[in-house]
Design a protein around this motif. Structure first.
Motif, mmCIF file in Angstrom:
data_model
loop_
_atom_site.group_PDB
_atom_site.id
_atom_site.type_symbol
_atom_site.label_atom_id
_atom_site.label_comp_id
_atom_site.label_asym_id
_atom_site.label_seq_id
_atom_site.Cartn_x
_atom_site.Cartn_y
_atom_site.Cartn_z
ATOM 1 N N SER A 3 0.815 -1.210 0.000
ATOM 2 C CA SER A 3 0.000 0.000 0.000
ATOM 3 C C SER A 3 0.851 1.263 0.000
ATOM 4 O O SER A 3 0.322 2.348 0.160
ATOM 5 N N ASN A 5 2.754 4.138 1.508
ATOM 6 C CA ASN A 5 2.595 4.727 2.834
ATOM 7 C C ASN A 5 1.179 5.217 3.069
ATOM 8 O O ASN A 5 0.937 5.991 3.984
ATOM 9 N N ARG A 6 0.237 4.766 2.275
ATOM 10 C CA ARG A 6 -1.164 5.126 2.474
ATOM 11 C C ARG A 6 -1.779 4.236 3.543
ATOM 12 O O ARG A 6 -1.465 3.056 3.644
ATOM 13 N N VAL A 7 -2.683 4.803 4.328
ATOM 14 C CA VAL A 7 -3.459 4.015 5.276
ATOM 15 C C VAL A 7 -4.616 3.378 4.512
ATOM 16 O O VAL A 7 -5.396 4.069 3.852
ATOM 17 N N HIS A 27 -4.064 -0.971 7.609
ATOM 18 C CA HIS A 27 -2.620 -1.142 7.531
ATOM 19 C C HIS A 27 -2.001 -0.016 6.728
ATOM 20 O O HIS A 27 -2.677 0.741 6.027
ATOM 21 N N ARG A 28 -0.687 0.073 6.856
ATOM 22 C CA ARG A 28 0.096 1.056 6.109
ATOM 23 C C ARG A 28 1.473 0.471 5.860
ATOM 24 O O ARG A 28 2.039 -0.214 6.714
ATOM 25 N N THR A 49 -5.210 3.331 15.842
ATOM 26 C CA THR A 49 -5.075 4.116 14.618
ATOM 27 C C THR A 49 -4.477 5.502 14.860
ATOM 28 O O THR A 49 -4.073 6.172 13.895
ATOM 29 N N THR A 52 -1.097 6.942 13.324
ATOM 30 C CA THR A 52 -0.956 7.803 12.144
ATOM 31 C C THR A 52 -0.790 9.271 12.525
ATOM 32 O O THR A 52 -0.409 10.093 11.682
ATOM 33 N N ALA A 61 5.581 1.030 9.056
ATOM 34 C CA ALA A 61 4.502 0.148 8.616
ATOM 35 C C ALA A 61 3.775 -0.400 9.834
ATOM 36 O O ALA A 61 4.370 -0.626 10.883
#
Length: 277
Positions: A3, A5-7, A27-28, A49, A52, A61
């Motif tokens: 993915s 570095n996107r959540v 996940h990221r 979460t 983030t 990650a």
């Protein structure tokens, strides 16, 4: 499960012990091996979460998911859910995500699940933060109490009512969330399994035998736990969080994340950087 570095929020279709699951996960990607978070009974992946929002973890990650019987995860047979089932589910999630080695964080029931997962495959775990996970019978006294009643009353209802009368940090918030975050049909088998493992699972010795850095994190209300000196004497880092009890993530999240970040930073210095997400 790449993915960048996107959540990413997604549902993972798995089959564990012959039971169909639809796991709600977040996940990221990022640098180094991921941090895997396992939530406790009556909580959810959203406990974690805020990673983030923490600058200390901006490049890390991570993976968190709702355990079977909890949150937004769907399970075709709630009656099969016990701690060994949760361990098998965790292993299946990790394999589906393509995670080899990882740092582990687990709270309460998630701490117990994490302990047994790490005991099964210690070579995959780089570090373990156990947030008030069950290690001895004293940890599940409230659960044992509600199971000991001989009347026909509902175990889950009694558990919630006991919390309603309690005065611990965040107990009111936790109690109000329980009916919405736990499937009623999974409660009794989970409770029975936790008590059985606390009494006969040799959990404390399993934790002490793990061959990687470990932290036991707990709120100040839990400072009287009888085994804390033994953990300290055997190289487990203790992290007491002020103004909190069983739920330091709720009562004092700033101090909790600070201790998690400090421990992770020390572990990170020991391990060569490598992105294996």
């Amino acid at each position: 499960m790449q993915s960048g570095n996107r959540v990413v929020h997604e549902q993972l279709r798995l089959r564990v012990q012959g039971v169909n699951l639809k796991i709600a996960a977040v996940h990221r990607g990022g640098v180094d091996e991921p941090i895997v978070f396992l939530h406790g009974f009556g909580t959810s992946k959203e406990d974690y979460t805020d990673i983030t929002q923490r600058h200390e973890f901006s490049d890390r990650a991570f993976l968190a998911y709702d355990a079977p019987g909890c949150g937004a995860t769907e399970c075709a047979d709630l009656g099969v859910i016990d701690v060994p089932f949760l361990v098998d589910a965790a292993r299946a999630v990790l394999d589906r995500a393509g995670i080899g080695r990882y740092h582990l964080v687990g709270h309460s029931l998630g701490g117990l699940t994490a302990l047994l997962l790490a005991h099964r495959e210690p070579g995959r775990v780089l570090s373990f933060i156990n947030i008030k996970g069950t290690l001895a019978p004293e940890d599940c006294a409230p659960t044992k109490h509600v199971l000991s009643h001989q009347d026909s009353g509902d175990v889950f209802f009694r558990f919630i009512e006991n919390l309603r009368r309690g005065e611990g940090y965040s107990s009111g918030l936790y109690m109000s969330n329980l009916p919405h975050k736990v499937r009623h049909g999974a409660v009794h088998s989970i409770f029975r399994s936790v008590v059985e493992l606390a009494d006969h699972g040799d959990l404390l010795n399993k934790f002490l035998a793990l061959p990687f850095p470990r932290m036991y994190l707990y709120g100040e209300e839990c400072a009287s736990l009888s085994y804390l000196p033994l953990l300290d004497a055997n190289g487990v880092e203790l992290a007491e969080i002020p103004h909190s009890g069983h739920l330091p993530m709720y009562s004092n999240p700033v101090a909790t994340w600070k201790r998690i970040a400090e421990f992770q930073a020390r572990c990170r210095q020991r391990i060569p950087a490598a992105s294996r997400w």
